[in-house]
Write a protein that holds these residues in place. Structure first.
Motif, short mmCIF file in Angstrom:
data_model
loop_
_atom_site.label_atom_id
_atom_site.label_comp_id
_atom_site.label_asym_id
_atom_site.label_seq_id
_atom_site.Cartn_x
_atom_site.Cartn_y
_atom_site.Cartn_z
N HIS A 1 0.71 -1.17 0.00
CA HIS A 1 -0.14 0.03 -0.13
C HIS A 1 0.93 1.32 0.12
O HIS A 1 0.52 2.21 -0.69
N LEU A 2 2.06 1.22 0.86
CA LEU A 2 2.80 2.53 0.91
C LEU A 2 3.59 2.66 -0.38
O LEU A 2 3.80 3.78 -1.01
N GLU B 1 2.18 7.04 -6.61
CA GLU B 1 1.18 8.12 -6.84
C GLU B 1 1.34 9.39 -6.60
O GLU B 1 1.46 10.48 -7.51
N LEU B 2 2.00 9.68 -5.36
CA LEU B 2 2.68 10.93 -4.98
C LEU B 2 3.75 11.25 -6.03
O LEU B 2 3.97 12.66 -6.42
N THR C 1 2.43 1.84 -3.49
CA THR C 1 1.50 2.51 -4.35
C THR C 1 1.31 3.66 -4.12
O THR C 1 1.34 4.58 -4.92
N ARG C 2 1.21 4.11 -2.90
CA ARG C 2 0.90 5.54 -2.50
C ARG C 2 2.27 6.47 -3.02
O ARG C 2 1.85 7.71 -3.29
#
Length: 119
Positions: A47-48, A54-55, A50-51
């Motif tokens: 999850h991190l 995105e950022l 992926t985040r």
């Protein structure tokens, strides 16, 4: 081998087996807990990641849209004025005693440095 001694050894062996069985159950419980925690951490890590991707993409888009500002060049006179202010506040600005207190006395090194900067 005497019969009493044999029975004692069998009972001792049984106790050892029970202890080993209890340790084995504890080990299984520990492995299950660690496996669950590992799975949870892997999900959080994914999850991190992926985040973060995105950022990073958003930052890249922003950087492409907004031109980088050129750093403001400091006026040389402004720097000399700051050093003169520091000197007047009672601190050395020369390379010999930079930053230490002048204790109210003038410093020839500082004065020489400031006069060179003003010319």
């Amino acid at each position: 081998m005497k019969e009493g001694n044999f029975l004692d050894r069998v009972m001792e062996f049984e106790q050892q087996l029970e202890m080993m069985h209890e340790q084995f159950r504890e080990l299984i419980g520990f492995v299950a807990k660690m496996t669950e925690e590992n799975h949870s951490l892997q999900l959080e890590n994914q999850h991190l990641r992926t985040r973060l991707e995105e950022l990073s993409e958003k930052v890249q888009v922003i950087e492409e849209q907004v031109p980088l500002e050129k750093p403001r060049k400091m006026d040389i006179g402004e720097g000399v004025d700051n050093l003169a202010r520091i000197y007047n506040e009672g601190y050395h600005v020369c390379n010999v005693h930079y930053g230490s207190s002048r204790k109210g006395e003038d410093c020839l090194f500082c004065l020489s440095f400031l006069s060179k900067q003003n010319s």
